[in-house]
Design a protein around this motif. Structure first.
Motif, PDB file in Angstrom:
ATOM      1  N   SER A  67     -53.026 -82.100  52.318  1.00  0.00           N
ATOM      2  CA  SER A  67     -51.649 -82.560  52.162  1.00  0.00           C
ATOM      3  C   SER A  67     -50.804 -81.500  51.468  1.00  0.00           C
ATOM      4  O   SER A  67     -49.581 -81.611  51.407  1.00  0.00           O
ATOM      5  CB  SER A  67     -51.605 -83.855  51.341  1.00  0.00           C
ATOM      6  OG  SER A  67     -52.000 -83.619  50.003  1.00  0.00           O
ATOM      7  N   GLN A  68     -51.468 -80.451  50.960  1.00  0.00           N
ATOM      8  CA  GLN A  68     -50.779 -79.357  50.282  1.00  0.00           C
ATOM      9  C   GLN A  68     -50.696 -78.118  51.163  1.00  0.00           C
ATOM     10  O   GLN A  68     -49.708 -77.387  51.118  1.00  0.00           O
ATOM     11  CB  GLN A  68     -51.507 -79.035  48.972  1.00  0.00           C
ATOM     12  CG  GLN A  68     -51.544 -80.219  48.008  1.00  0.00           C
ATOM     13  CD  GLN A  68     -52.419 -79.955  46.803  1.00  0.00           C
ATOM     14  OE1 GLN A  68     -53.579 -79.589  46.936  1.00  0.00           O
ATOM     15  NE2 GLN A  68     -51.870 -80.134  45.616  1.00  0.00           N
ATOM     16  N   ALA A  69     -51.723 -77.867  51.936  1.00  0.00           N
ATOM     17  CA  ALA A  69     -51.740 -76.754  52.887  1.00  0.00           C
ATOM     18  C   ALA A  69     -52.418 -77.263  54.160  1.00  0.00           C
ATOM     19  O   ALA A  69     -53.572 -77.698  54.109  1.00  0.00           O
ATOM     20  CB  ALA A  69     -52.494 -75.559  52.321  1.00  0.00           C
ATOM     21  N   PRO A  70     -51.747 -77.260  55.285  1.00  0.00           N
ATOM     22  CA  PRO A  70     -52.289 -77.877  56.497  1.00  0.00           C
ATOM     23  C   PRO A  70     -53.382 -77.058  57.160  1.00  0.00           C
ATOM     24  O   PRO A  70     -53.403 -75.835  57.108  1.00  0.00           O
ATOM     25  CB  PRO A  70     -51.066 -77.966  57.406  1.00  0.00           C
ATOM     26  CG  PRO A  70     -50.223 -76.798  56.991  1.00  0.00           C
ATOM     27  CD  PRO A  70     -50.391 -76.714  55.499  1.00  0.00           C
ATOM     28  N   SER A  71     -54.280 -77.779  57.800  1.00  0.00           N
ATOM     29  CA  SER A  71     -55.318 -77.146  58.603  1.00  0.00           C
ATOM     30  C   SER A  71     -54.821 -76.992  60.037  1.00  0.00           C
ATOM     31  O   SER A  71     -54.349 -77.956  60.653  1.00  0.00           O
ATOM     32  CB  SER A  71     -56.584 -78.001  58.587  1.00  0.00           C
ATOM     33  OG  SER A  71     -57.478 -77.597  59.605  1.00  0.00           O
ATOM     34  N   LEU A  72     -54.927 -75.782  60.586  1.00  0.00           N
ATOM     35  CA  LEU A  72     -54.475 -75.531  61.953  1.00  0.00           C
ATOM     36  C   LEU A  72     -55.286 -76.305  62.980  1.00  0.00           C
ATOM     37  O   LEU A  72     -54.785 -76.645  64.049  1.00  0.00           O
ATOM     38  CB  LEU A  72     -54.561 -74.033  62.257  1.00  0.00           C
ATOM     39  CG  LEU A  72     -53.602 -73.122  61.479  1.00  0.00           C
ATOM     40  CD1 LEU A  72     -53.885 -71.669  61.811  1.00  0.00           C
ATOM     41  CD2 LEU A  72     -52.161 -73.477  61.795  1.00  0.00           C
ATOM     42  N   ILE A  73     -56.541 -76.588  62.680  1.00  0.00           N
ATOM     43  CA  ILE A  73     -57.391 -77.293  63.629  1.00  0.00           C
ATOM     44  C   ILE A  73     -57.432 -78.796  63.357  1.00  0.00           C
ATOM     45  O   ILE A  73     -58.084 -79.544  64.079  1.00  0.00           O
ATOM     46  CB  ILE A  73     -58.823 -76.714  63.653  1.00  0.00           C
ATOM     47  CG1 ILE A  73     -59.484 -76.836  62.273  1.00  0.00           C
ATOM     48  CG2 ILE A  73     -58.813 -75.281  64.120  1.00  0.00           C
ATOM     49  CD1 ILE A  73     -60.947 -76.425  62.255  1.00  0.00           C
ATOM     50  N   GLU A  74     -56.754 -79.229  62.301  1.00  0.00           N
ATOM     51  CA  GLU A  74     -56.694 -80.653  61.955  1.00  0.00           C
ATOM     52  C   GLU A  74     -55.251 -81.018  61.596  1.00  0.00           C
ATOM     53  O   GLU A  74     -54.965 -81.571  60.543  1.00  0.00           O
ATOM     54  CB  GLU A  74     -57.642 -80.940  60.790  1.00  0.00           C
ATOM     55  CG  GLU A  74     -59.099 -80.708  61.138  1.00  0.00           C
ATOM     56  CD  GLU A  74     -59.956 -80.305  59.938  1.00  0.00           C
ATOM     57  OE1 GLU A  74     -61.189 -80.368  60.065  1.00  0.00           O
ATOM     58  OE2 GLU A  74     -59.399 -79.933  58.892  1.00  0.00           O
ATOM     59  N   LYS A 100     -49.376 -68.568  50.373  1.00  0.00           N
ATOM     60  CA  LYS A 100     -49.891 -67.888  51.570  1.00  0.00           C
ATOM     61  C   LYS A 100     -51.402 -67.707  51.479  1.00  0.00           C
ATOM     62  O   LYS A 100     -52.116 -67.861  52.469  1.00  0.00           O
ATOM     63  CB  LYS A 100     -49.208 -66.536  51.753  1.00  0.00           C
ATOM     64  CG  LYS A 100     -47.738 -66.638  52.156  1.00  0.00           C
ATOM     65  CD  LYS A 100     -47.135 -65.269  52.412  1.00  0.00           C
ATOM     66  CE  LYS A 100     -45.684 -65.375  52.846  1.00  0.00           C
ATOM     67  NZ  LYS A 100     -45.080 -64.035  53.100  1.00  0.00           N
ATOM     68  N   PHE A 101     -51.891 -67.422  50.277  1.00  0.00           N
ATOM     69  CA  PHE A 101     -53.326 -67.276  50.061  1.00  0.00           C
ATOM     70  C   PHE A 101     -54.017 -68.630  50.223  1.00  0.00           C
ATOM     71  O   PHE A 101     -55.096 -68.729  50.824  1.00  0.00           O
ATOM     72  CB  PHE A 101     -53.602 -66.697  48.677  1.00  0.00           C
ATOM     73  CG  PHE A 101     -55.053 -66.475  48.376  1.00  0.00           C
ATOM     74  CD1 PHE A 101     -55.852 -65.706  49.209  1.00  0.00           C
ATOM     75  CD2 PHE A 101     -55.630 -67.054  47.252  1.00  0.00           C
ATOM     76  CE1 PHE A 101     -57.199 -65.506  48.935  1.00  0.00           C
ATOM     77  CE2 PHE A 101     -56.975 -66.852  46.971  1.00  0.00           C
ATOM     78  CZ  PHE A 101     -57.760 -66.084  47.806  1.00  0.00           C
ATOM     79  N   ALA A 102     -53.380 -69.673  49.709  1.00  0.00           N
ATOM     80  CA  ALA A 102     -53.929 -71.024  49.846  1.00  0.00           C
ATOM     81  C   ALA A 102     -54.049 -71.404  51.324  1.00  0.00           C
ATOM     82  O   ALA A 102     -55.042 -71.999  51.748  1.00  0.00           O
ATOM     83  CB  ALA A 102     -53.048 -72.021  49.109  1.00  0.00           C
ATOM     84  N   PHE A 103     -53.036 -71.039  52.113  1.00  0.00           N
ATOM     85  CA  PHE A 103     -53.054 -71.333  53.542  1.00  0.00           C
ATOM     86  C   PHE A 103     -54.229 -70.631  54.221  1.00  0.00           C
ATOM     87  O   PHE A 103     -54.896 -71.209  55.094  1.00  0.00           O
ATOM     88  CB  PHE A 103     -51.739 -70.884  54.177  1.00  0.00           C
ATOM     89  CG  PHE A 103     -51.615 -71.223  55.639  1.00  0.00           C
ATOM     90  CD1 PHE A 103     -51.232 -72.487  56.035  1.00  0.00           C
ATOM     91  CD2 PHE A 103     -51.882 -70.272  56.612  1.00  0.00           C
ATOM     92  CE1 PHE A 103     -51.118 -72.811  57.382  1.00  0.00           C
ATOM     93  CE2 PHE A 103     -51.772 -70.581  57.958  1.00  0.00           C
ATOM     94  CZ  PHE A 103     -51.391 -71.855  58.342  1.00  0.00           C
ATOM     95  N   LYS A 104     -54.523 -69.401  53.799  1.00  0.00           N
ATOM     96  CA  LYS A 104     -55.630 -68.652  54.388  1.00  0.00           C
ATOM     97  C   LYS A 104     -56.982 -69.240  53.973  1.00  0.00           C
ATOM     98  O   LYS A 104     -57.957 -69.167  54.721  1.00  0.00           O
ATOM     99  CB  LYS A 104     -55.546 -67.183  53.974  1.00  0.00           C
ATOM    100  CG  LYS A 104     -54.406 -66.431  54.648  1.00  0.00           C
ATOM    101  CD  LYS A 104     -54.390 -64.964  54.235  1.00  0.00           C
ATOM    102  CE  LYS A 104     -53.262 -64.214  54.943  1.00  0.00           C
ATOM    103  NZ  LYS A 104     -53.225 -62.786  54.550  1.00  0.00           N
ATOM    104  N   ILE A 105     -57.035 -69.824  52.781  1.00  0.00           N
ATOM    105  CA  ILE A 105     -58.276 -70.476  52.345  1.00  0.00           C
ATOM    106  C   ILE A 105     -58.597 -71.647  53.278  1.00  0.00           C
ATOM    107  O   ILE A 105     -59.742 -71.828  53.705  1.00  0.00           O
ATOM    108  CB  ILE A 105     -58.152 -70.973  50.892  1.00  0.00           C
ATOM    109  CG1 ILE A 105     -58.094 -69.785  49.922  1.00  0.00           C
ATOM    110  CG2 ILE A 105     -59.328 -71.887  50.527  1.00  0.00           C
ATOM    111  CD1 ILE A 105     -57.833 -70.175  48.481  1.00  0.00           C
TER     112      ILE A 105
END
Length: 255
Positions: free
Chosen positions: A143-150, A238-243
């Motif tokens: 809910s804080q950083a979205p998953s591209l596959i979910e 941006k780092f969180a998104f990559k995680i």
């Protein structure tokens, strides 16, 4: 919050986090009712924990939610509603141009978001009649950083996170005694995540963190790496998104 002798309804309680929560809540003297769609799993849970009450019910069904309320009311009601049930459609069925995309997305929203609101609404008067009561909504670090596959799962949890904050503040304004908790777990080792090789915490650790937060009246309960992720996302989004979306996950999008 004092959990001893409280009656807790756990949706999706027949396996994974819900079943572990059942075990730990019973151990501290709470009374537990669980729901689930799979009767065989409910029967197995009842056999393992005879003090448990089980009711077959689909959290995404309006008719079954109404029937659940009637059954719970006949049992004497509840003090805590723990919205644990959630669904995650496999990424292979959710490609942007996939014909099953809208069907799967609608199902995730129906269970993960609308189902929670429906349950909260129908049980609200019952909870407000109690001296001390609570609702626990389970969101996610997604809910804080979205998953591209979910994508829709992430969206459903984001919607639930904002709804939870709004509900909490609304109840404060009207002077309600119902406490609203948001549980934000990291990736937990359950059947839903069995095919993931990312770092996970055990259901035991997850539920232990939940109970500790409830007892301390921490209305936003972050467990395990969700605490660190919150800081990373705040200062390094941006780092969180990559995680959440490592390079290996991009391969699933190409399939």
């Amino acid at each position: 919050m004092d959990l001893k002798n409280k009656t807790i309804l756990i949706t999706g309680g027949a396996s994974g986090i819900g079943l572990e929560a059942t075990k730990q809540f019973l151990a501290i003297g709470a009374k537990v009712i669980i729901t689930g769609r799979n009767q065989a799993k409910l029967d197995a849970a009842k056999k393992a924990y005879p003090a448990l009450t089980v009711i077959q019910s689909d959290a995404g069904s309006e008719a079954e939610t109404k029937a659940l309320f009637t059954k719970v009311q006949a049992l004497g009601g509840i003090d805590i509603l723990y919205n644990n049930a959630a669904v995650l459609i496999p990424p292979s069925n959710l490609g942007i141009a996939n014909e099953k995309h809208i069907e799967g997305a609608a199902y995730e929203i129906q269970v993960n978001y609308l189902g929670v609101i429906r349950l909260n609404n129908i049980f609200m008067d019952m909870l407000q009649s109690k001296k001390e009561a609570a609702i626990i909504n389970t969101t996610s670090i997604l809910s804080q950083a979205p998953s591209l596959i979910e994508a829709t799962y992430s969206s459903s949890k984001t919607a639930l996170a904002f709804y939870t904050i709004s509900l909490r503040e609304h109840l404060k304004i009207i002077g309600s005694n119902v406490k609203i908790f948001e549980l934000i777990p990291p990736l937990v080792a359950t059947e839903m995540t069995a095919d993931r090789d990312d770092k996970k915490i055990s259901p035991q650790e997850m539920v232990k963190g939940l109970i500790n937060g409830l007892q301390k009246n921490n209305y936003t309960i972050r467990v395990g790496d969700a605490k660190l992720f919150n800081l990373i996302n705040r200062f390094l989004p941006k780092f969180a998104f990559k995680i959440i979306n490592p390079a290996k996950s991009h391969q699933l999008l190409k399939k």
